[in-house]
Design a protein around this motif. Structure first.
Motif, short mmCIF file in Angstrom:
data_model
loop_
_atom_site.label_atom_id
_atom_site.label_comp_id
_atom_site.label_asym_id
_atom_site.label_seq_id
_atom_site.Cartn_x
_atom_site.Cartn_y
_atom_site.Cartn_z
N GLN A 13 0.83 -1.20 0.00
CA GLN A 13 0.00 0.00 0.00
C GLN A 13 0.87 1.25 0.00
O GLN A 13 2.02 1.23 0.45
CB GLN A 13 -0.91 0.01 1.22
CG GLN A 13 -2.02 -1.03 1.16
CD GLN A 13 -3.00 -0.88 2.31
OE1 GLN A 13 -2.67 -0.36 3.37
NE2 GLN A 13 -4.24 -1.32 2.08
N ALA A 14 0.29 2.32 -0.50
CA ALA A 14 1.00 3.60 -0.48
C ALA A 14 1.44 3.93 0.95
O ALA A 14 0.70 3.73 1.90
CB ALA A 14 0.10 4.70 -1.03
N GLY A 15 2.67 4.43 1.05
CA GLY A 15 3.25 4.72 2.35
C GLY A 15 4.04 3.57 2.94
O GLY A 15 4.75 3.76 3.94
N GLY A 16 3.93 2.40 2.34
CA GLY A 16 4.64 1.23 2.82
C GLY A 16 6.08 1.16 2.34
O GLY A 16 6.58 2.09 1.68
N SER A 17 6.73 0.06 2.68
CA SER A 17 8.16 -0.12 2.36
C SER A 17 8.41 -1.49 1.75
O SER A 17 7.68 -2.44 2.02
CB SER A 17 9.00 0.02 3.63
OG SER A 17 8.88 1.30 4.21
N ARG A 67 13.60 9.04 -0.11
CA ARG A 67 12.72 7.90 0.17
C ARG A 67 13.41 6.55 -0.06
O ARG A 67 13.12 5.58 0.64
CB ARG A 67 11.48 7.97 -0.72
CG ARG A 67 10.64 9.22 -0.54
CD ARG A 67 9.33 9.13 -1.32
NE ARG A 67 9.54 9.03 -2.76
CZ ARG A 67 9.08 8.02 -3.51
NH1 ARG A 67 8.41 7.03 -2.95
NH2 ARG A 67 9.31 8.02 -4.82
N ASN A 84 11.14 3.35 0.94
CA ASN A 84 10.21 3.77 1.97
C ASN A 84 9.22 4.78 1.41
O ASN A 84 9.46 5.41 0.38
CB ASN A 84 10.97 4.39 3.15
CG ASN A 84 11.90 3.41 3.81
OD1 ASN A 84 11.64 2.21 3.86
ND2 ASN A 84 13.00 3.94 4.34
N ASN A 85 8.11 4.94 2.13
CA ASN A 85 7.09 5.90 1.71
C ASN A 85 6.74 5.74 0.23
O ASN A 85 6.73 6.71 -0.54
CB ASN A 85 7.55 7.33 2.00
CG ASN A 85 6.45 8.35 1.84
OD1 ASN A 85 5.27 8.02 1.89
ND2 ASN A 85 6.82 9.61 1.62
N LEU A 86 6.44 4.52 -0.15
CA LEU A 86 6.17 4.23 -1.56
C LEU A 86 4.90 4.91 -2.03
O LEU A 86 3.94 5.09 -1.26
CB LEU A 86 6.08 2.72 -1.77
CG LEU A 86 7.43 2.01 -1.81
CD1 LEU A 86 7.28 0.52 -1.52
CD2 LEU A 86 8.10 2.23 -3.14
N LYS A 87 4.91 5.29 -3.30
CA LYS A 87 3.79 5.98 -3.92
C LYS A 87 3.30 5.16 -5.12
O LYS A 87 4.07 4.39 -5.70
CB LYS A 87 4.24 7.35 -4.41
CG LYS A 87 4.83 8.23 -3.32
CD LYS A 87 5.34 9.55 -3.89
CE LYS A 87 5.94 10.42 -2.81
NZ LYS A 87 6.44 11.71 -3.35
N ASP A 90 5.47 4.80 -8.11
CA ASP A 90 6.67 3.95 -8.05
C ASP A 90 6.41 2.57 -8.65
O ASP A 90 7.34 1.77 -8.78
CB ASP A 90 7.11 3.78 -6.60
CG ASP A 90 7.59 5.07 -5.96
OD1 ASP A 90 7.25 5.31 -4.78
OD2 ASP A 90 8.29 5.85 -6.64
N SER A 123 -3.06 2.54 -4.10
CA SER A 123 -3.42 3.80 -3.45
C SER A 123 -4.49 3.59 -2.40
O SER A 123 -5.07 2.52 -2.27
CB SER A 123 -3.91 4.80 -4.50
OG SER A 123 -5.00 4.26 -5.22
#
Length: 123
Positions: A13-17, A67, A84-87, A90, A123
């Protein structure tokens, strides 16, 4: 000849790593600059990050700076990409590559590539 195998991709999920790994075999790993690139559907392969032979110098695309972190362990013949902080933007297939040149950021300057690992960010 160098063989590269990427691993560590997946769905997040977005925000994950995620942490990608690229294991190398063949010629001496430490003589190569290593790089990570990515390619989304319908787009060209783009530079993400690169690391010098010793690991003392690193370079990042502006889109991932702050990131993503590239690192290498020459004793294990492995390069890593901590993301980190995946969007959602990415999302792509991520490839690692090697070059005998100094740190470069153009895909055509890299000689060997792995098969890629899919990263999907929802997202």
């Amino acid at each position: 000849q160098v063989q590269l195998v990427e691993s560590g991709g997946g769905l997040v999920q977005a925000g994950g790593s995620l942490r990608l790994s690229c294991a190398a075999s063949g010629r001496t790993f430490s003589i190569y600059t290593m790089g990570w690139f990515r390619q989304a559907p319908g787009k060209e392969r783009e530079f993400v990050a690169a690391i010098s032979r010793s690991g003392g110098s690193t370079y990042y695309a502006d889109s991932v700076k702050g990131r993503f972190t590239i690192s290498r362990d020459n004793a294990k013949n492995t390069v890593y990409l901590q993301m980190n902080n995946l969007k959602p933007e990415d999302t792509a297939v991520y490839y690692c590559g090697t070059t005998r040149l100094g740190v470069v950021t153009t895909a055509s300057d890299f000689n060997y590539w792995g098969q890629g690992t899919q990263v999907t960010v929802s997202s």
